[in-house]
Scaffold this motif. Structure first.
Motif, PDB file in Angstrom:
ATOM      1  N   ASP A  73       4.828   9.541  -3.385  1.00  0.00           N
ATOM      2  CA  ASP A  73       4.907   9.166  -2.059  1.00  0.00           C
ATOM      3  C   ASP A  73       4.687   7.674  -1.616  1.00  0.00           C
ATOM      4  N   THR A  74       4.256   6.976  -2.780  1.00  0.00           N
ATOM      5  CA  THR A  74       3.995   5.530  -2.751  1.00  0.00           C
ATOM      6  C   THR A  74       4.696   4.937  -3.590  1.00  0.00           C
ATOM      7  N   TYR A  75       5.343   3.806  -3.466  1.00  0.00           N
ATOM      8  CA  TYR A  75       6.106   2.789  -4.468  1.00  0.00           C
ATOM      9  C   TYR A  75       5.663   1.570  -4.232  1.00  0.00           C
ATOM     10  N   ARG A  76       5.187   0.914  -5.420  1.00  0.00           N
ATOM     11  CA  ARG A  76       4.579  -0.560  -5.120  1.00  0.00           C
ATOM     12  C   ARG A  76       5.326  -1.254  -6.591  1.00  0.00           C
ATOM     13  N   LEU A  77       6.438  -2.180  -5.936  1.00  0.00           N
ATOM     14  CA  LEU A  77       7.116  -2.353  -7.042  1.00  0.00           C
ATOM     15  C   LEU A  77       7.002  -3.930  -7.314  1.00  0.00           C
TER      16      LEU A  77
END
Length: 191
Positions: A66-70
């Protein structure tokens, strides 16, 4: 984990690596007081940036992500974006009802090149086309006119002003709330 890799005309996004290079790059962002001016936290030291990357990788491995840190990289900086040094961070935090909060941050020496718009367009396309989300929201400090312009140019609509919704360094600040719906998104190239 299914790694996320997004590519635009000049930029790419990838998962962070727990390497010295990626930690140094994140610290170059989060250690700079000018870069963190509109973020909900102040400058961070290198050790806390290493901890952040560890957290990003844990979030990427979640069974229901549920979390995308790219990591944001420039295509010109390496043959493979996996090897390029990050110049920014892009984020999506999924919520209920097929919605997400969107965010981005760029190293100061990369401001003013249109990268924030490209990052936002890539995130919108990923959110609406790949993740099948219905709504994206973004919070912008009222003094951050550059980010407000980026969002407006991409079709985000101002939904209102939240008063004193951020407390940092002993000071309250207001923020604007923007949103974009899936049927309002024409795609990264306007189609």
């Amino acid at each position: 984990m299914v790694p996320v890799r997004l590519t635009g005309p000049r930029l790419a996004m990838r998962e962070y690596h727990h390497t010295d290079g990626d930690v140094d790059a994140l610290h170059a962002l989060f250690g700079d007081p000018e870069v963190t001016r509109y973020l909900p936290f102040g400058p961070r030291d290198r050790e806390s940036c290493a901890d952040q990357i560890e957290l990003y990788l844990e979030q990427a491995m979640a069974e229901e992500r549920d979390t995308y840190r790219l990591a944001v990289t420039r295509l010109d900086d390496a043959r493979d974006p996996q090897d390029a040094t990050p110049i920014g961070l892009a984020s999506l935090t999924l919520g209920r009802h097929r919605a997400a909060d969107l965010g981005y941050v760029l190293a100061r020496d990369h401001w003013g090149h249109g990268y924030a718009g490209e990052i936002t367009a890539l995130l919108c396309d990923f959110a609406f086309r790949t993740l099948d989300l219905h709504r994206l929201a973004a919070r912008v400090d009222v003094d951050n006119t550059a980010s407000a312009r980026v969002l407006t140019k991409l079709g985000f609509r101002l939904e209102g002003r939240a008063r004193h919704d951020q407390f940092k360094d002993g000071v309250w600040s207001d923020s604007y709330h923007y949103a974009l719906l899936a049927d309002e998104w024409p795609g990264p190239d306007g189609r």
